[in-house]
Design a protein around this motif. Structure first.
Motif, PDB file in Angstrom:
ATOM      1  N   ILE A 125      62.119  54.041  21.929  1.00 29.86           N
ATOM      2  CA  ILE A 125      62.779  53.229  22.960  1.00 29.86           C
ATOM      3  C   ILE A 125      61.755  52.721  23.975  1.00 29.86           C
ATOM      4  O   ILE A 125      61.760  51.550  24.372  1.00 29.86           O
ATOM      5  CB  ILE A 125      63.890  54.035  23.656  1.00 29.86           C
ATOM      6  CG1 ILE A 125      65.013  54.361  22.658  1.00 29.86           C
ATOM      7  CG2 ILE A 125      64.453  53.278  24.852  1.00 29.86           C
ATOM      8  CD1 ILE A 125      66.087  55.270  23.209  1.00 29.86           C
ATOM      9  N   PHE A 126      60.853  53.622  24.398  1.00 36.46           N
ATOM     10  CA  PHE A 126      59.836  53.247  25.389  1.00 36.46           C
ATOM     11  C   PHE A 126      58.936  52.124  24.854  1.00 36.46           C
ATOM     12  O   PHE A 126      58.677  51.134  25.562  1.00 36.46           O
ATOM     13  CB  PHE A 126      58.989  54.474  25.741  1.00 36.46           C
ATOM     14  CG  PHE A 126      57.830  54.171  26.647  1.00 36.46           C
ATOM     15  CD1 PHE A 126      58.034  53.992  28.011  1.00 36.46           C
ATOM     16  CD2 PHE A 126      56.540  54.061  26.138  1.00 36.46           C
ATOM     17  CE1 PHE A 126      56.966  53.695  28.848  1.00 36.46           C
ATOM     18  CE2 PHE A 126      55.471  53.770  26.966  1.00 36.46           C
ATOM     19  CZ  PHE A 126      55.680  53.588  28.327  1.00 36.46           C
ATOM     20  N   GLU A 127      58.462  52.256  23.617  1.00 35.40           N
ATOM     21  CA  GLU A 127      57.586  51.234  23.042  1.00 35.40           C
ATOM     22  C   GLU A 127      58.322  49.915  22.836  1.00 35.40           C
ATOM     23  O   GLU A 127      57.752  48.836  23.035  1.00 35.40           O
ATOM     24  CB  GLU A 127      57.001  51.737  21.717  1.00 35.40           C
ATOM     25  CG  GLU A 127      56.039  52.899  21.884  1.00 35.40           C
ATOM     26  CD  GLU A 127      55.490  53.393  20.559  1.00 35.40           C
ATOM     27  OE1 GLU A 127      55.624  52.677  19.551  1.00 35.40           O
ATOM     28  OE2 GLU A 127      54.920  54.501  20.531  1.00 35.40           O
ATOM     29  N   SER A 128      59.599  49.999  22.460  1.00 37.45           N
ATOM     30  CA  SER A 128      60.394  48.780  22.262  1.00 37.45           C
ATOM     31  C   SER A 128      60.591  48.041  23.577  1.00 37.45           C
ATOM     32  O   SER A 128      60.455  46.814  23.647  1.00 37.45           O
ATOM     33  CB  SER A 128      61.753  49.132  21.646  1.00 37.45           C
ATOM     34  OG  SER A 128      61.606  49.836  20.445  1.00 37.45           O
ATOM     35  N   MET A 131      57.375  46.336  24.668  1.00 39.72           N
ATOM     36  CA  MET A 131      57.120  45.078  23.954  1.00 39.72           C
ATOM     37  C   MET A 131      57.988  43.947  24.497  1.00 39.72           C
ATOM     38  O   MET A 131      57.519  42.813  24.655  1.00 39.72           O
ATOM     39  CB  MET A 131      57.380  45.268  22.459  1.00 39.72           C
ATOM     40  CG  MET A 131      56.337  46.073  21.746  1.00 39.72           C
ATOM     41  SD  MET A 131      56.657  46.160  19.977  1.00 39.72           S
ATOM     42  CE  MET A 131      55.416  47.358  19.490  1.00 39.72           C
ATOM     43  N   CYS A 132      59.244  44.254  24.775  1.00 36.02           N
ATOM     44  CA  CYS A 132      60.143  43.226  25.314  1.00 36.02           C
ATOM     45  C   CYS A 132      59.675  42.745  26.681  1.00 36.02           C
ATOM     46  O   CYS A 132      59.736  41.548  26.990  1.00 36.02           O
ATOM     47  CB  CYS A 132      61.566  43.768  25.403  1.00 36.02           C
ATOM     48  SG  CYS A 132      62.361  44.065  23.803  1.00 36.02           S
ATOM     49  N   ILE A 133      59.181  43.678  27.499  1.00 31.48           N
ATOM     50  CA  ILE A 133      58.706  43.306  28.833  1.00 31.48           C
ATOM     51  C   ILE A 133      57.353  42.599  28.740  1.00 31.48           C
ATOM     52  O   ILE A 133      57.110  41.589  29.412  1.00 31.48           O
ATOM     53  CB  ILE A 133      58.599  44.551  29.729  1.00 31.48           C
ATOM     54  CG1 ILE A 133      59.998  45.163  29.963  1.00 31.48           C
ATOM     55  CG2 ILE A 133      57.933  44.211  31.055  1.00 31.48           C
ATOM     56  CD1 ILE A 133      59.968  46.462  30.733  1.00 31.48           C
ATOM     57  N   GLY A 134      56.461  43.140  27.899  1.00 26.63           N
ATOM     58  CA  GLY A 134      55.100  42.616  27.816  1.00 26.63           C
ATOM     59  C   GLY A 134      55.019  41.233  27.206  1.00 26.63           C
ATOM     60  O   GLY A 134      54.257  40.384  27.694  1.00 26.63           O
ATOM     61  N   PHE A 135      55.785  40.978  26.141  1.00 27.87           N
ATOM     62  CA  PHE A 135      55.682  39.697  25.446  1.00 27.87           C
ATOM     63  C   PHE A 135      56.827  38.749  25.793  1.00 27.87           C
ATOM     64  O   PHE A 135      56.694  37.540  25.638  1.00 27.87           O
ATOM     65  CB  PHE A 135      55.624  39.922  23.937  1.00 27.87           C
ATOM     66  CG  PHE A 135      54.409  40.692  23.502  1.00 27.87           C
ATOM     67  CD1 PHE A 135      53.163  40.099  23.523  1.00 27.87           C
ATOM     68  CD2 PHE A 135      54.504  42.001  23.098  1.00 27.87           C
ATOM     69  CE1 PHE A 135      52.035  40.793  23.125  1.00 27.87           C
ATOM     70  CE2 PHE A 135      53.392  42.715  22.697  1.00 27.87           C
ATOM     71  CZ  PHE A 135      52.142  42.119  22.709  1.00 27.87           C
ATOM     72  N   THR A 150      69.263  44.201  21.208  1.00 27.39           N
ATOM     73  CA  THR A 150      69.182  44.125  19.744  1.00 27.39           C
ATOM     74  C   THR A 150      67.799  44.502  19.248  1.00 27.39           C
ATOM     75  O   THR A 150      67.646  45.263  18.286  1.00 27.39           O
ATOM     76  CB  THR A 150      69.535  42.705  19.265  1.00 27.39           C
ATOM     77  OG1 THR A 150      70.856  42.373  19.689  1.00 27.39           O
ATOM     78  CG2 THR A 150      69.460  42.617  17.748  1.00 27.39           C
ATOM     79  N   VAL A 151      66.767  43.972  19.919  1.00 21.82           N
ATOM     80  CA  VAL A 151      65.386  44.291  19.522  1.00 21.82           C
ATOM     81  C   VAL A 151      65.104  45.781  19.685  1.00 21.82           C
ATOM     82  O   VAL A 151      64.552  46.431  18.786  1.00 21.82           O
ATOM     83  CB  VAL A 151      64.391  43.458  20.353  1.00 21.82           C
ATOM     84  CG1 VAL A 151      62.959  43.932  20.114  1.00 21.82           C
ATOM     85  CG2 VAL A 151      64.512  41.983  20.011  1.00 21.82           C
ATOM     86  N   ILE A 152      65.505  46.342  20.834  1.00 19.38           N
ATOM     87  CA  ILE A 152      65.273  47.765  21.095  1.00 19.38           C
ATOM     88  C   ILE A 152      66.012  48.633  20.076  1.00 19.38           C
ATOM     89  O   ILE A 152      65.463  49.600  19.529  1.00 19.38           O
ATOM     90  CB  ILE A 152      65.705  48.128  22.531  1.00 19.38           C
ATOM     91  CG1 ILE A 152      64.826  47.395  23.539  1.00 19.38           C
ATOM     92  CG2 ILE A 152      65.643  49.636  22.761  1.00 19.38           C
ATOM     93  CD1 ILE A 152      65.283  47.550  24.977  1.00 19.38           C
TER      94      ILE A 152
END
Length: 437
Positions: A125-128, A131-135, A150-152
């Motif tokens: 969950i943390f990595e997902s 990624m959503c925040i970073g990209f 959905t992505v998470i």
């Protein structure tokens, strides 16, 4: 190896387990082609095709078998589970309750596995989310709450699915399930690396130059493979003698044994730790999107192995010194976690065993520490050589392949471990016992 597999397929039980593993691997490769809904699947393909690709993401892409580049539902692969396992092992030092679980046998192992599973979910969950925040808008086609969730959910579910599949391989297949999942992901990138080598060094060359290029490439691969095999199998055997004692009217004991100390006691863990620490600043910068200038930018270049051994700019190669120091440090650190000379010395003393020429107790503990000090250093040097050779090849010749020393160590160790388990299963299957005619 081939003889072992041929004999294994003749035994129904072993053959059924091997077919189950093969089925799971096919499922993994098919699932790695299913993209996450609502994202731009070409984003990471373009990212890895550019010169700004971060080494940490390249490392992750190699471990996910290209699933990260395609941003499939298995983009995270089993890396959160591996990270969780390492965290649990480190926490057993800090928390006595966790250390006690390691001594509780099967029940304690189940509890630690449950903790690792939940850590896998939390890290996924943390990595997902990162990624959503970073990209953000670059990755997600339409930035809204539904698409982010959905992505998470897809990435977390994919990671948990691989964890479950690995456990199924443990129960119904052959070998360590998590290691086999990692193995098939790494092997799936080898054909692409071979194509890259062909395009860089063979395509368009004369027959003589192409032949020399292939000879050099396979000579390097063969040398690193042989070195990895030697490093993986090398061990220092410390002789142990057991004293004789009376049990009733019988005299028992007096036999001899040995304590096998592997030269590469930490396996590939020191390399993973060192690579993770060196790539962490680059990950933060990739998320921020701003590369620092001046000495800050030079330090970031030093921490990136892709910049090492560049004939146009030798300064970033100084980062190799940091890499070597980190590998040596983590080799000693991880061995101190997994091997306890005090416990081994106490167990020998309780069972009436001793090392010839060494007194039981504190003297045995000091002797084991002195032996470990040297063999850990030899193992760390071997790890560094195996991992640095591909970096030298990539730097001097701009090979740009993901197949490196870390991948090779994992491939060799997993294959040998699986073959050993197959041989033990065949031995148990064919063993008739002393009452059989």
């Amino acid at each position: 190896m081939f003889k072992t597999l041929r004999d294994a397929f003749r035994i129904r039980e072993v053959r059924r387990r091997l077919y189950f593993v093969l089925f799971c691997l096919i499922v993994i490769r098919l699932a790695s082609q299913i993209p996450v809904p609502g994202v731009d699947t070409d984003f990471f393909k373009n990212y890895f095709g550019s010169n700004t690709a971060n080494d940490a993401f390249t490392f992750l892409n190699a471990f996910t078998g290209g699933g990260f580049e395609n941003f499939s539902i298995l983009a995270l692969s089993i890396t959160p589970y591996i990270t969780g396992s390492i965290i649990v092992q480190l926490l057993t030092i800090a928390f006595p309750s966790l250390e006690e679980m390691t001594r509780d046998g099967e029940e304690g192992r189940k509890k630690l596995n449950n903790i690792t599973r939940w850590l896998n979910v939390a890290l996924s969950i943390f990595e997902s989310v990162a990624m959503c925040i970073g990209f953000g808008n670059e990755l997600i086609l339409k930035m809204n709450a539904l698409n982010v969730i959905t992505v998470i959910a897809c990435l977390t579910a994919g990671s948990c699915f691989l964890m479950w599949l690995g456990e199924q391989i443990n129960d119904k297949g052959v070998g360590n399930g998590i290691s086999i999942v990692l193995l098939i992901n790494i092997l799936s990138r080898v054909p692409q690396d071979m194509i890259t080598l062909y395009e860089n060094f063979v395509k368009g060359k004369t027959i003589a130059k192409a032949a020399v290029a292939w000879v050099v490439i396979f000579a390097i691969i063969l040398f690193v493979t042989v070195l990895t095999l030697i490093l993986n199998g090398a061990e220092r055997r410390i002789p142990v003698q057991y004293s004789q004692k009376m049990a009733g009217r019988r005299l028992i004991g007096g036999n001899s044994s040995n304590i096998p100390l592997k030269v590469n006691t930490g396996g590939v863990i020191p390399i993973i730790f060192a690579t993770s620490i060196m790539s962490f600043p680059g990950i933060i910068i990739a998320f921020i999107g701003k590369t620092p200038s001046g000495w800050g930018g030079k330090i970031i270049e030093m921490l990136s192995p892709s910049n090492w051994f560049n004939t146009a700019n030798w300064f970033p190669t100084l980062g190799l010194i940091i890499y070597v120091l980190l590998v040596v440090f983590f080799a000693y650190f991880y061995t101190s976690i997994t091997f306890n000379p005090i416990e081994v010395s106490d167990n020998l003393k309780k069972s009436g065993g001793f090392i010839p020429g060494i007194r039981p107790g504190k003297a045995t503990e000091d002797y084991l520490n002195s032996v470990l000090k040297y063999i850990i250093f030899i193992g760390a040097v071997g790890l560094i050589i195996v991992c640095v050779i591909p970096y030298i090849f990539n730097g001097f010749f701009n090979a740009d392949v993901s197949f490196g020393g870390t991948s090779l160590i994992i491939i060799v160790s997993v294959i040998l471990e699986t073959l050993t388990q197959i041989e033990s299963m065949m031995m148990v299957r064919n063993y008739k016992g002393f009452l059989a005619e």
